[in-house]
Scaffold this active site. Structure first.
Site, PDB file in Angstrom:
ATOM      1  N   LYS A 118      14.157 -20.584  -8.578  1.00  0.00           N
ATOM      2  CA  LYS A 118      15.372 -20.066  -7.901  1.00  0.00           C
ATOM      3  C   LYS A 118      16.578 -20.400  -8.918  1.00  0.00           C
ATOM      4  O   LYS A 118      17.611 -19.662  -9.144  1.00  0.00           O
ATOM      5  CB  LYS A 118      15.578 -20.480  -6.613  1.00  0.00           C
ATOM      6  CG  LYS A 118      15.007 -19.887  -5.764  1.00  0.00           C
ATOM      7  CD  LYS A 118      14.997 -20.450  -4.293  1.00  0.00           C
ATOM      8  CE  LYS A 118      14.139 -19.623  -3.134  1.00  0.00           C
ATOM      9  NZ  LYS A 118      14.152 -20.431  -2.040  1.00  0.00           N
ATOM     10  N   LYS A 201       4.127  -6.082  -3.615  1.00  0.00           N
ATOM     11  CA  LYS A 201       4.481  -6.094  -2.201  1.00  0.00           C
ATOM     12  C   LYS A 201       5.669  -5.752  -1.938  1.00  0.00           C
ATOM     13  O   LYS A 201       6.634  -5.798  -2.794  1.00  0.00           O
ATOM     14  CB  LYS A 201       4.060  -7.493  -1.523  1.00  0.00           C
ATOM     15  CG  LYS A 201       4.876  -8.596  -1.763  1.00  0.00           C
ATOM     16  CD  LYS A 201       4.375  -9.472  -0.855  1.00  0.00           C
ATOM     17  CE  LYS A 201       5.730 -10.604  -0.492  1.00  0.00           C
ATOM     18  NZ  LYS A 201       5.216 -11.632   0.304  1.00  0.00           N
ATOM     19  N   LYS A 204      12.311  -7.930  -0.837  1.00  0.00           N
ATOM     20  CA  LYS A 204      13.618  -7.583  -0.179  1.00  0.00           C
ATOM     21  C   LYS A 204      14.554  -6.687  -1.016  1.00  0.00           C
ATOM     22  O   LYS A 204      15.730  -6.468  -0.589  1.00  0.00           O
ATOM     23  CB  LYS A 204      13.959  -8.653   0.424  1.00  0.00           C
ATOM     24  CG  LYS A 204      13.403  -9.330   1.474  1.00  0.00           C
ATOM     25  CD  LYS A 204      14.108 -10.463   2.320  1.00  0.00           C
ATOM     26  CE  LYS A 204      13.595 -10.911   3.576  1.00  0.00           C
ATOM     27  NZ  LYS A 204      14.070 -11.991   4.076  1.00  0.00           N
TER      28      LYS A 204
END
Ligand code: TRP
Length: 315
Positions: A118, A201, A204
């Site tokens: 992050k 996959k 978001k």
């Protein structure tokens, strides 16, 4: 802890209201969260304090916190059968997190892969909250003395920390106070929902994901833009990832007949991706629109939502 019966066993899980919810979220963990309420004492939170580590637009976060609660309800979680609440409404989570922070070494927090990832992704906002993310998550879980935690694989390192903190606390205070929580996995049949951008996959990110609150026009537009290729040149050839993903989506939302129809066309090298995508879009719309309507109806009923959140926090 061994003498508790199944129904008294505490399950804790939380969803971080960052980004909107996708079909992937629905098909993934969430269906199982409902099933677990039949067998266990379940606590489900909207982890708004965790979102603060990446999201700093307060109005957005407030809206999404409510959307996520609405989503829990829309999916069929029953506030009489489990405890639904907002993390920040229960100050004990943050209080225990502070205590755990004081027993956490700088070095061990710095080594967490999620922190490293992050920080690299958003170098302009490497805040102390991001650093302390695992201690807050551990506090979320152990404060309820939860034994099982339904989470995805990406949370394994955080779960390992939660166990470590429970042990460390017990050792320092000389009591067997917090049990060590275990990740709960849903067995082998979990379906991985693919993204639309040809790989991996459903994350978001915009373009790759279909959000449960997308309206029909948005869904159609996204599906029509999904990555395809020029089609197979040999009968019965293996599908490249982007195409396999579209077929996986068909399998999830469409009838078996529809799936077989397009699969045969593919195998015969007669596939028309435009037709496939049109059908897929309609089937996704039919799949998500009842959920979307329920989410919007709950979200609009702020009085009821406040009541659920307040009663959940009290419990
Ligand atoms: N970190 C989790 C995620 O990103 C969200 C979360 C916060 C959580 N607190 C938790 C999950 C406690 C399980 C238990 O998905």
């Amino acid at each position: 802890m061994n003498d508790v019966n199944e129904k008294q066993k505490v399950i804790f899980s939380a969803l971080k209201p960052t980004g909107d919810l996708t079909i992937g979220n629905y098909i993934g963990a969430l269906k199982n969260m409902i099933l677990m309420t039949e067998a266990y004492d379940c606590y489900y939170a909207v982890a708004d304090l965790h979102s603060l580590t990446v999201d700093n637009a307060p109005a957005d976060l407030r809206r999404r916190t409510y959307d996520f609660m609405a989503f829990f309800l829309a999916m069929g979680l029953d506030p009489d059968k489990c405890t639904i609440f907002v993390q920040s409404h229960v100050p004990a989570h943050a209080e225990l997190a502070w205590t755990l922070n004081c027993y956490t070494q700088f070095g061990e927090a710095k080594r967490m892969t999620q922190f490293k990832d992050k920080s690299l992704k958003a170098p302009e906002n490497v805040n102390v909250g991001l650093f302390a993310y695992p201690t807050l998550m551990a506090a979320d879980i152990i404060i309820h003395k939860a034994l099982k935690v339904p989470v995805g694989k990406d949370q394994e390192q955080n779960m390992e920390m939660a166990r470590k903190f429970a042990r460390r606390f017990n050792t320092i205070y000389g009591v067997e106070f917090f049990p060590e929580p275990q990740s709960y996995s849903f067995g082998g049949d979990a379906i991985k929902v693919p993204g639309l951008d040809g790989s991996g996959k459903m994350g978001k990110s915009e373009g790759n994901a279909i959000y449960l609150i997308d309206d029909a026009a948005t869904i159609r537009k996204k599906v029509m833009k999904a990555v395809t290729d020029s089609g197979p040149t040999q009968p019965n050839s293996e599908k490249p990832e982007a195409i396999a993903n579209l077929f996986t989506m068909l399998k999830i939302v469409s009838s078996a007949d529809t799936y077989d129809y397009f699969n045969e066309k593919y195998n015969a090298c007669e596939i028309r991706y435009g037709d496939l995508k049109k059908q897929l879009a309609e089937d996704i719309v039919n799949f998500t629109s009842p959920i979307r309507e329920r989410i919007l109806a709950y979200a609009a009923d702020t009085e009821y939502m406040d009541k659920v959140a307040r009663e959940g926090a009290e419990k």
